[in-house]
Design an enzyme around this catalytic site. Sequence first.
Site, PDB file in Angstrom:
ATOM      1  N   TYR A 122      17.272  30.103   8.954  1.00  0.00           N
ATOM      2  CA  TYR A 122      15.905  30.857   9.496  1.00  0.00           C
ATOM      3  C   TYR A 122      16.007  30.614  11.293  1.00  0.00           C
ATOM      4  O   TYR A 122      16.686  29.586  11.871  1.00  0.00           O
ATOM      5  CB  TYR A 122      14.654  29.936   9.254  1.00  0.00           C
ATOM      6  CG  TYR A 122      14.211  30.204   8.108  1.00  0.00           C
ATOM      7  CD1 TYR A 122      13.726  31.529   7.352  1.00  0.00           C
ATOM      8  CD2 TYR A 122      14.050  29.186   6.896  1.00  0.00           C
ATOM      9  CE1 TYR A 122      13.407  31.602   5.845  1.00  0.00           C
ATOM     10  CE2 TYR A 122      13.916  29.241   5.729  1.00  0.00           C
ATOM     11  CZ  TYR A 122      13.673  30.107   5.295  1.00  0.00           C
ATOM     12  OH  TYR A 122      13.325  30.805   3.786  1.00  0.00           O
TER      13      TYR A 122
ATOM     14  N   MET B  88      12.372  24.219   3.447  1.00  0.00           N
ATOM     15  CA  MET B  88      11.085  23.042   2.917  1.00  0.00           C
ATOM     16  C   MET B  88      12.486  22.260   1.988  1.00  0.00           C
ATOM     17  O   MET B  88      12.239  20.858   1.534  1.00  0.00           O
ATOM     18  CB  MET B  88      10.329  24.531   1.866  1.00  0.00           C
ATOM     19  CG  MET B  88       9.633  23.384   0.996  1.00  0.00           C
ATOM     20  SD  MET B  88       8.274  24.194  -0.125  1.00  0.00           S
ATOM     21  CE  MET B  88       7.445  25.155   0.835  1.00  0.00           C
TER      22      MET B  88
ATOM     23  N   ARG C 205     -10.330  -0.664  14.201  1.00  0.00           N
ATOM     24  CA  ARG C 205     -10.287   0.839  12.748  1.00  0.00           C
ATOM     25  C   ARG C 205     -11.374  -0.094  11.629  1.00  0.00           C
ATOM     26  O   ARG C 205     -11.748   1.001  10.657  1.00  0.00           O
ATOM     27  CB  ARG C 205      -9.104   0.315  12.906  1.00  0.00           C
ATOM     28  CG  ARG C 205      -8.336   1.394  11.843  1.00  0.00           C
ATOM     29  CD  ARG C 205      -6.548   1.201  11.335  1.00  0.00           C
ATOM     30  NE  ARG C 205      -6.650   0.074  10.723  1.00  0.00           N
ATOM     31  CZ  ARG C 205      -5.442  -0.373  10.078  1.00  0.00           C
ATOM     32  NH1 ARG C 205      -4.543   0.371  10.348  1.00  0.00           N
ATOM     33  NH2 ARG C 205      -4.805  -1.746   9.954  1.00  0.00           N
TER      34      ARG C 205
ATOM     35  N   LYS D 234       1.251  -0.963  -0.078  1.00  0.00           N
ATOM     36  CA  LYS D 234       0.413   0.529   0.293  1.00  0.00           C
ATOM     37  C   LYS D 234       1.122   1.388   0.138  1.00  0.00           C
ATOM     38  O   LYS D 234       2.115   0.996   0.578  1.00  0.00           O
ATOM     39  CB  LYS D 234      -0.537  -0.179   1.273  1.00  0.00           C
ATOM     40  CG  LYS D 234      -0.269   0.225   3.011  1.00  0.00           C
ATOM     41  CD  LYS D 234      -1.080  -0.216   3.630  1.00  0.00           C
ATOM     42  CE  LYS D 234       0.255  -0.508   5.031  1.00  0.00           C
ATOM     43  NZ  LYS D 234      -1.139  -1.380   6.208  1.00  0.00           N
TER      44      LYS D 234
HETATM   45  C1  LIG Z   1      -0.655  -2.270   6.955  1.00  0.00           C
HETATM   46  C2  LIG Z   1      -1.267  -3.326   6.579  1.00  0.00           C
HETATM   47  C3  LIG Z   1      -0.144  -4.627   7.034  1.00  0.00           C
HETATM   48  C4  LIG Z   1       1.040  -4.597   6.566  1.00  0.00           C
HETATM   49  O1  LIG Z   1       1.694  -4.435   8.010  1.00  0.00           O
HETATM   50  P1  LIG Z   1       3.142  -4.273   8.374  1.00  0.00           P
HETATM   51  O2  LIG Z   1       2.885  -4.300   9.515  1.00  0.00           O
HETATM   52  O3  LIG Z   1       3.529  -3.200   7.491  1.00  0.00           O
HETATM   53  O4  LIG Z   1       3.645  -5.670   7.795  1.00  0.00           O
HETATM   54  C5  LIG Z   1      -0.719  -6.178   7.038  1.00  0.00           C
HETATM   55  N1  LIG Z   1      -2.861  -5.593   6.872  1.00  0.00           N
HETATM   56  C6  LIG Z   1      -3.510  -4.628   7.027  1.00  0.00           C
HETATM   57  C7  LIG Z   1      -4.686  -4.953   6.993  1.00  0.00           C
HETATM   58  C8  LIG Z   1      -2.495  -3.406   7.450  1.00  0.00           C
HETATM   59  O5  LIG Z   1      -3.123  -2.631   7.070  1.00  0.00           O
END
Ligand SMILES: *Cc1c(COP(=O)(O)O)cnc(C)c1O
Length: 344
Positions: free
Chosen positions: A242, A290, A128, A33
């Site tokens: 800055y 930045m 969640r 992701k």
């Molecule tokens: C992000 C996620 C993972 C992977 O988790 P890691 O801690 O990065 O290995 C697996 N399952 C779900 C539902 C996630 O949101």
Amino acid sequence: MSSGHLTIDLGAIAANWTALAAQSAGETAAVIKADGYGLGAGRIARALAEAGARRFFVALAEEGAAVRAALGPGPMIGVLSGHMEGDTELIRAHDLVPMLNSVDQMLRQVEALPNRPFGIQLDTGMSRLGMEPGEWSALRDLAMSRKPVLLMSHLACADEPDHPMNPRQLHQFREMTAGLDVPRSLAATGGILLGSDYHFDLTRPGIGLFGGQPFAEARPVVRLDIPVIQLRTIAPGETVGYANAWTAERPSRIATLSAGYADGLLRALGGRLRLYHGAIPCAAVGRVSMDLITVDVTDLREDPGYLTLLGPHQGVDRLAAAAGTIGYEILTSLGARYSRRYVA
Ligand SMILES: *Cc1c(COP(=O)(O)O)cnc(C)c1O
């Protein structure tokens, strides 16, 4: 010119996946992701498919479309946010598998894509994503009659092996899936390390592929070198950056480097940011701007052409600790301005 050079070791990512797969009791997927934790989902998906991965997970349908373009037909691409409003065409066109999170999503799926594969995400206590026990018992028969390809849940505290939440969620997951003849998945990276009770049919590592905690044996994956734009010598009493935030106490050599908070160098790092010239640490001084940082290179014997932010002497987790955050956030904050080089 780019603001820095990011080198991503696809061989190390594949080796980390293979190592986690060797520890997993069943099949091992890959979670890529947020554009592969910021490192490039398409390239990573292809490397992992070559290493043997057959199932991938992304957060959003758009991310799934990009991974499908990289992989072509065949591998499963699961969407963790499920079937959101407006996703139907993407799911259909790119052959994605939504992990349905609610009754609403289930009805949307059944109505819009009645004969397409889907999974179910169950909430076993994290509050969640996923169906809660009451919701699931109401929907279970309808869902099962349509043959989900996966029942999954996610652990809230898996990076703390002794946390009582782990066995509690394991028990809840077993209860919610008892007697159902569908493949099951509970463990991400942390869950794999908890042992085979947590593995079920499919594990879903993400961060462990990219060299981050809690998979301590992971091979490092990223190197980030930032070029020096300008060098100057300043006298004691002169200030840098800055708000005059840093004042030289000795004659100092200051290097100005071409990356800043727009490139993921969190401003909150303040005076704790270190970069490396070979094995020698150099402290960033003054505020992070930045597009720029200023680094005290007085103690180097030569003027550097670049300094290393992520590499053998400072991994993702060390930098994260300095910033008071986690490796996940460092990786996904890296930004788009670096030139990227993928090595096998
Ligand atoms: C992000 C996620 C993972 C992977 O988790 P890691 O801690 O990065 O290995 C697996 N399952 C779900 C539902 C996630 O949101």
